[in-house]
Design a protein around this motif. Sequence first.
Motif, PDB file in Angstrom:
ATOM      1  N   ILE A 214       0.842  -1.201   0.000  1.00  0.00           N
ATOM      2  CA  ILE A 214       0.000   0.000   0.000  1.00  0.00           C
ATOM      3  C   ILE A 214       0.874   1.247   0.000  1.00  0.00           C
ATOM      4  O   ILE A 214       0.606   2.202  -0.737  1.00  0.00           O
ATOM      5  N   GLU A 215       1.941   1.224   0.786  1.00  0.00           N
ATOM      6  CA  GLU A 215       2.857   2.363   0.824  1.00  0.00           C
ATOM      7  C   GLU A 215       3.524   2.573  -0.538  1.00  0.00           C
ATOM      8  O   GLU A 215       3.613   3.699  -1.030  1.00  0.00           O
ATOM      9  N   ARG A 216       3.967   1.479  -1.148  1.00  0.00           N
ATOM     10  CA  ARG A 216       4.589   1.571  -2.481  1.00  0.00           C
ATOM     11  C   ARG A 216       3.592   2.065  -3.523  1.00  0.00           C
ATOM     12  O   ARG A 216       3.936   2.838  -4.412  1.00  0.00           O
ATOM     13  N   ARG A 217       2.340   1.582  -3.420  1.00  0.00           N
ATOM     14  CA  ARG A 217       1.320   2.011  -4.369  1.00  0.00           C
ATOM     15  C   ARG A 217       1.038   3.501  -4.239  1.00  0.00           C
ATOM     16  O   ARG A 217       0.900   4.213  -5.239  1.00  0.00           O
ATOM     17  N   ASP A 218       0.947   4.004  -3.004  1.00  0.00           N
ATOM     18  CA  ASP A 218       0.692   5.424  -2.791  1.00  0.00           C
ATOM     19  C   ASP A 218       1.814   6.278  -3.370  1.00  0.00           C
ATOM     20  O   ASP A 218       1.562   7.308  -3.996  1.00  0.00           O
ATOM     21  N   ALA A 219       3.061   5.846  -3.182  1.00  0.00           N
ATOM     22  CA  ALA A 219       4.198   6.575  -3.749  1.00  0.00           C
ATOM     23  C   ALA A 219       4.178   6.502  -5.275  1.00  0.00           C
ATOM     24  O   ALA A 219       4.427   7.501  -5.958  1.00  0.00           O
ATOM     25  N   ALA A 220       3.854   5.330  -5.804  1.00  0.00           N
ATOM     26  CA  ALA A 220       3.798   5.166  -7.256  1.00  0.00           C
ATOM     27  C   ALA A 220       2.652   5.981  -7.854  1.00  0.00           C
ATOM     28  O   ALA A 220       2.763   6.484  -8.977  1.00  0.00           O
ATOM     29  N   ALA A 221       1.561   6.134  -7.124  1.00  0.00           N
ATOM     30  CA  ALA A 221       0.411   6.899  -7.624  1.00  0.00           C
ATOM     31  C   ALA A 221       0.787   8.358  -7.834  1.00  0.00           C
ATOM     32  O   ALA A 221       0.355   8.982  -8.817  1.00  0.00           O
ATOM     33  N   GLU A 222       1.591   8.910  -6.942  1.00  0.00           N
ATOM     34  CA  GLU A 222       2.020  10.302  -7.104  1.00  0.00           C
ATOM     35  C   GLU A 222       2.862  10.452  -8.367  1.00  0.00           C
ATOM     36  O   GLU A 222       2.660  11.385  -9.154  1.00  0.00           O
ATOM     37  N   ALA A 223       3.807   9.532  -8.566  1.00  0.00           N
ATOM     38  CA  ALA A 223       4.644   9.574  -9.771  1.00  0.00           C
ATOM     39  C   ALA A 223       3.799   9.347 -11.022  1.00  0.00           C
ATOM     40  O   ALA A 223       4.033   9.977 -12.061  1.00  0.00           O
ATOM     41  N   THR A 224       2.807   8.476 -10.916  1.00  0.00           N
ATOM     42  CA  THR A 224       1.931   8.187 -12.052  1.00  0.00           C
ATOM     43  C   THR A 224       1.135   9.420 -12.455  1.00  0.00           C
ATOM     44  O   THR A 224       0.992   9.712 -13.647  1.00  0.00           O
ATOM     45  N   ASN A 225       0.622  10.152 -11.481  1.00  0.00           N
ATOM     46  CA  ASN A 225      -0.137  11.372 -11.795  1.00  0.00           C
ATOM     47  C   ASN A 225       0.729  12.372 -12.545  1.00  0.00           C
ATOM     48  O   ASN A 225       0.264  13.015 -13.492  1.00  0.00           O
ATOM     49  N   ALA A 226       1.996  12.491 -12.142  1.00  0.00           N
ATOM     50  CA  ALA A 226       2.908  13.403 -12.841  1.00  0.00           C
ATOM     51  C   ALA A 226       3.148  12.927 -14.267  1.00  0.00           C
ATOM     52  O   ALA A 226       3.152  13.738 -15.208  1.00  0.00           O
ATOM     53  N   ARG A 227       3.319  11.613 -14.449  1.00  0.00           N
ATOM     54  CA  ARG A 227       3.533  11.075 -15.803  1.00  0.00           C
ATOM     55  C   ARG A 227       2.292  11.234 -16.669  1.00  0.00           C
ATOM     56  O   ARG A 227       2.386  11.490 -17.867  1.00  0.00           O
ATOM     57  N   ILE A 228       1.112  11.100 -16.085  1.00  0.00           N
ATOM     58  CA  ILE A 228      -0.124  11.284 -16.851  1.00  0.00           C
ATOM     59  C   ILE A 228      -0.224  12.726 -17.332  1.00  0.00           C
ATOM     60  O   ILE A 228      -0.612  12.986 -18.479  1.00  0.00           O
ATOM     61  N   GLN A 229       0.129  13.658 -16.482  1.00  0.00           N
ATOM     62  CA  GLN A 229       0.106  15.070 -16.887  1.00  0.00           C
ATOM     63  C   GLN A 229       1.091  15.310 -18.033  1.00  0.00           C
ATOM     64  O   GLN A 229       0.809  16.075 -18.949  1.00  0.00           O
ATOM     65  N   GLN A 230       2.245  14.641 -17.994  1.00  0.00           N
ATOM     66  CA  GLN A 230       3.201  14.749 -19.095  1.00  0.00           C
ATOM     67  C   GLN A 230       2.613  14.165 -20.379  1.00  0.00           C
ATOM     68  O   GLN A 230       2.796  14.731 -21.463  1.00  0.00           O
ATOM     69  N   CYS A 231       1.913  13.059 -20.260  1.00  0.00           N
ATOM     70  CA  CYS A 231       1.283  12.437 -21.430  1.00  0.00           C
ATOM     71  C   CYS A 231       0.261  13.387 -22.051  1.00  0.00           C
ATOM     72  O   CYS A 231       0.194  13.534 -23.275  1.00  0.00           O
ATOM     73  N   ILE A 232      -0.518  14.032 -21.208  1.00  0.00           N
ATOM     74  CA  ILE A 232      -1.547  14.954 -21.693  1.00  0.00           C
ATOM     75  C   ILE A 232      -0.883  16.142 -22.378  1.00  0.00           C
ATOM     76  O   ILE A 232      -1.344  16.599 -23.436  1.00  0.00           O
ATOM     77  N   ALA A 233       0.225  16.619 -21.818  1.00  0.00           N
ATOM     78  CA  ALA A 233       0.936  17.760 -22.421  1.00  0.00           C
ATOM     79  C   ALA A 233       1.596  17.358 -23.736  1.00  0.00           C
ATOM     80  O   ALA A 233       1.593  18.134 -24.700  1.00  0.00           O
ATOM     81  N   MET A 234       2.134  16.145 -23.810  1.00  0.00           N
ATOM     82  CA  MET A 234       2.821  15.695 -25.028  1.00  0.00           C
ATOM     83  C   MET A 234       1.856  15.331 -26.138  1.00  0.00           C
ATOM     84  O   MET A 234       2.172  15.461 -27.311  1.00  0.00           O
ATOM     85  N   HIS A 235       0.669  14.845 -25.774  1.00  0.00           N
ATOM     86  CA  HIS A 235      -0.296  14.359 -26.771  1.00  0.00           C
ATOM     87  C   HIS A 235      -1.658  15.028 -26.549  1.00  0.00           C
ATOM     88  O   HIS A 235      -2.611  14.372 -26.155  1.00  0.00           O
ATOM     89  N   PRO A 236      -1.773  16.310 -26.850  1.00  0.00           N
ATOM     90  CA  PRO A 236      -3.087  16.949 -26.692  1.00  0.00           C
ATOM     91  C   PRO A 236      -4.057  16.396 -27.733  1.00  0.00           C
ATOM     92  O   PRO A 236      -3.674  16.054 -28.846  1.00  0.00           O
ATOM     93  N   GLU A 237      -5.324  16.317 -27.364  1.00  0.00           N
ATOM     94  CA  GLU A 237      -6.322  15.787 -28.320  1.00  0.00           C
ATOM     95  C   GLU A 237      -7.076  16.883 -29.015  1.00  0.00           C
ATOM     96  O   GLU A 237      -7.214  17.960 -28.664  1.00  0.00           O
TER      97      GLU A 237
END
Length: 128
Positions: A105-128
């Motif tokens: 659970i601790e690892r997942r919570d830490a990974a979720a924060e990094a994932t949110n940042a990567r998702i924002q990068q994906c949205i910025a790199m690939h606007p629809e």
Amino acid sequence: MKPIFLVLPLVALVACATPREACIRDAQRQVTLLNQQIATTQGNIDRGYALAEVQDIRTITTTCTGTNEDGSTFTFPCQETRTITRQEPVAINVAEERAKLADLIERRDAAAEATNARIQQCIAMHPE
């Protein structure tokens, strides 16, 4: 033999994903895997035991068919080898499983924060 007809539609759907969707799916992969491990560990704790996959090889007597030289068919008893997968209970240390669950659970919570940042990068790199 694995049912290939089930895999092909999945491959087709993955191939149709937009670059943005593919990027987001890749970003979420670690959190998804951790969620699966959390669910398995929680299930083990709830049951009080784990489930391990065991493969049994069995020889089964069945009826086979053959063809004579004149084209007529005949049946005869034959043996067929099959691999059967089943789940078997395995003893666990519930205290260790609880510690493992807390770590996951601790690892997942830490990974979720990094994932949110990567998702924002994906949205910025690939606007629809």
